[in-house]
Design a protein around this motif. Structure first.
Motif, PDB file in Angstrom:
ATOM      1  N   ILE A   1       0.862  -1.008  -0.176  1.00 16.79           N
ATOM      2  CA  ILE A   1      -0.161   0.054  -0.023  1.00 16.79           C
ATOM      3  C   ILE A   1       0.710   1.113  -0.189  1.00 16.79           C
ATOM      4  CG2 ILE A   1      -1.540   1.499   1.382  1.00 16.79           C
ATOM      5  CD1 ILE A   1      -3.056  -1.357   2.478  1.00 16.79           C
ATOM      6  N   ILE A   2       0.813   2.125  -1.123  1.00 12.87           N
ATOM      7  CA  ILE A   2       1.456   3.342  -1.052  1.00 12.87           C
ATOM      8  C   ILE A   2       0.601   4.449  -0.998  1.00 12.87           C
ATOM      9  CG2 ILE A   2       3.596   2.410  -2.393  1.00 12.87           C
ATOM     10  CD1 ILE A   2       2.381   3.444  -4.803  1.00 12.87           C
ATOM     11  N   SER A   3       1.246   5.612  -0.182  1.00 10.53           N
ATOM     12  CA  SER A   3       0.282   6.680   0.154  1.00 10.53           C
ATOM     13  C   SER A   3       0.953   7.877  -0.506  1.00 10.53           C
ATOM     14  CB  SER A   3       0.081   6.665   1.410  1.00 10.53           C
ATOM     15  OG  SER A   3       1.447   6.934   2.192  1.00 10.53           O
ATOM     16  N   GLU A   4       2.101   8.211  -0.820  1.00 13.03           N
ATOM     17  CA  GLU A   4       2.915   9.314  -1.200  1.00 13.03           C
ATOM     18  C   GLU A   4       2.347   9.705  -2.636  1.00 13.03           C
ATOM     19  OE1 GLU A   4       5.328  10.435  -3.441  1.00 13.03           O
ATOM     20  OE2 GLU A   4       4.915  12.333  -2.313  1.00 13.03           O
ATOM     21  N   GLN A   5       1.665  10.785  -2.927  1.00  8.14           N
ATOM     22  CA  GLN A   5       0.739  11.161  -4.070  1.00  8.14           C
ATOM     23  C   GLN A   5       2.098  10.996  -5.201  1.00  8.14           C
ATOM     24  OE1 GLN A   5      -2.360  10.641  -2.929  1.00  8.14           O
ATOM     25  NE2 GLN A   5      -2.437  11.879  -4.799  1.00  8.14           N
ATOM     26  N   ASN A   6       2.857  11.388  -5.380  1.00  7.43           N
ATOM     27  CA  ASN A   6       3.869  11.372  -6.473  1.00  7.43           C
ATOM     28  C   ASN A   6       4.214   9.957  -6.955  1.00  7.43           C
ATOM     29  OD1 ASN A   6       3.893  14.059  -6.972  1.00  7.43           O
ATOM     30  ND2 ASN A   6       6.135  14.310  -6.070  1.00  7.43           N
ATOM     31  N   ASN A   7       4.378   8.898  -5.821  1.00 13.77           N
ATOM     32  CA  ASN A   7       4.795   7.434  -5.889  1.00 13.77           C
ATOM     33  C   ASN A   7       3.123   7.030  -6.580  1.00 13.77           C
ATOM     34  OD1 ASN A   7       7.216   7.768  -5.189  1.00 13.77           O
ATOM     35  ND2 ASN A   7       6.733   7.016  -2.916  1.00 13.77           N
ATOM     36  N   ILE A   8       2.210   7.210  -6.196  1.00 13.49           N
ATOM     37  CA  ILE A   8       1.060   6.659  -6.645  1.00 13.49           C
ATOM     38  C   ILE A   8       0.807   7.407  -8.220  1.00 13.49           C
ATOM     39  CG2 ILE A   8      -1.537   6.967  -6.627  1.00 13.49           C
ATOM     40  CD1 ILE A   8      -1.214   7.219  -3.602  1.00 13.49           C
ATOM     41  N   LEU A   9       1.105   8.497  -8.399  1.00 12.81           N
ATOM     42  CA  LEU A   9       0.947   8.990  -9.918  1.00 12.81           C
ATOM     43  C   LEU A   9       1.916   8.300 -10.649  1.00 12.81           C
ATOM     44  CD1 LEU A   9      -0.761  10.757 -11.355  1.00 12.81           C
ATOM     45  CD2 LEU A   9       0.788  12.808 -11.030  1.00 12.81           C
ATOM     46  N   ALA A  10       3.229   7.968 -10.232  1.00 17.02           N
ATOM     47  CA  ALA A  10       4.076   7.381 -11.129  1.00 17.02           C
ATOM     48  C   ALA A  10       3.599   5.771 -11.423  1.00 17.02           C
ATOM     49  CB  ALA A  10       5.405   7.430 -10.525  1.00 17.02           C
ATOM     50  N   GLN A  11       3.161   5.234 -10.359  1.00 16.98           N
ATOM     51  CA  GLN A  11       2.692   3.957 -10.521  1.00 16.98           C
ATOM     52  C   GLN A  11       1.567   3.844 -11.439  1.00 16.98           C
ATOM     53  OE1 GLN A  11       4.676   1.547  -8.851  1.00 16.98           O
ATOM     54  NE2 GLN A  11       3.371  -0.031 -10.193  1.00 16.98           N
TER      55      GLN A  11
END
Length: 182
Positions: A61-71
């Motif tokens: 589970i990821i929560s950091e917005q930039n990581n989410i967007l890249a994923q």
């Protein structure tokens, strides 16, 4: 409650649904580009158990917005490449339309998080798919180039060689020789 799951590229997002059902957590039936929507907030102890079970099955589970967007950009690329034929529109427009965000912004976030451009990532994944199509489906080089929307066979062959160090035809011959034990 909305969670964002990062999972292995080769894995189909089936396990998270099975885990949620096993734990009797109400959820949306589909995971779209990593978004897993729970129908209600869950207690912290249940969340921790969920996180542990997901982790045991290769999910994070990821929560950091930039990581989410890249994923999400990666998931769009994986989904696009899973199709028999790639979209005919410009890939940057395709990604931008699906994620409903400006492509320049997406590309900048992706490069910052992943350390590679979106374009380079797409090329690497297209060549990965090309190798798979050449080996396991016995397509001709021309067919693969068309399926992956290359403007010409020459462009495809040049990109393939740049990434793998060999031409598609040589790659196919070498792989078949190895498989035959020669």
């Amino acid at each position: 409650m909305k969670l964002f799951l990062k999972y292995c590229e080769d894995r189909v997002p089936v396990w998270p649904i099975a885990i949620l059902e096993e734990m009797h957590i109400e959820h949306e039936q589909e995971i779209v580009f990593g978004d897993l929507v729970l129908n209600a907030m869950i207690p912290e102890n249940v969340f921790n158990e969920l996180q542990n079970k997901l982790s045991q099955n290769g999910f994070t589970i990821i929560s950091e917005q930039n990581n989410i967007l890249a994923q999400k950009v990666k998931y769009v690329v994986f989904d696009m490449l899973a199709r028999q034929k790639l979209p005919e529109i410009n890939i940057s427009a395709y990604i931008s339309n699906l994620l409903q965000l400006n492509y320049t912004y997406l590309a900048n976030v992706f490069s910052k998080v992943e350390g590679i451009t979106v374009e380079r990532f797409i090329i690497l994944k297209k060549i990965e798919k090309a190798k798979h199509l050449l080996l396991y489906y016995d397509y001709e080089v021309k067919q693969v180039a068309l399926m992956l929307n290359y403007s010409s066979i020459g462009h495809f062959c040049n990109q393939f060689k740049k990434i793998t160090g060999t031409t598609p035809t040589e790659f196919k011959k070498q792989s078949l020789s190895i498989a035959a034990g020669k």
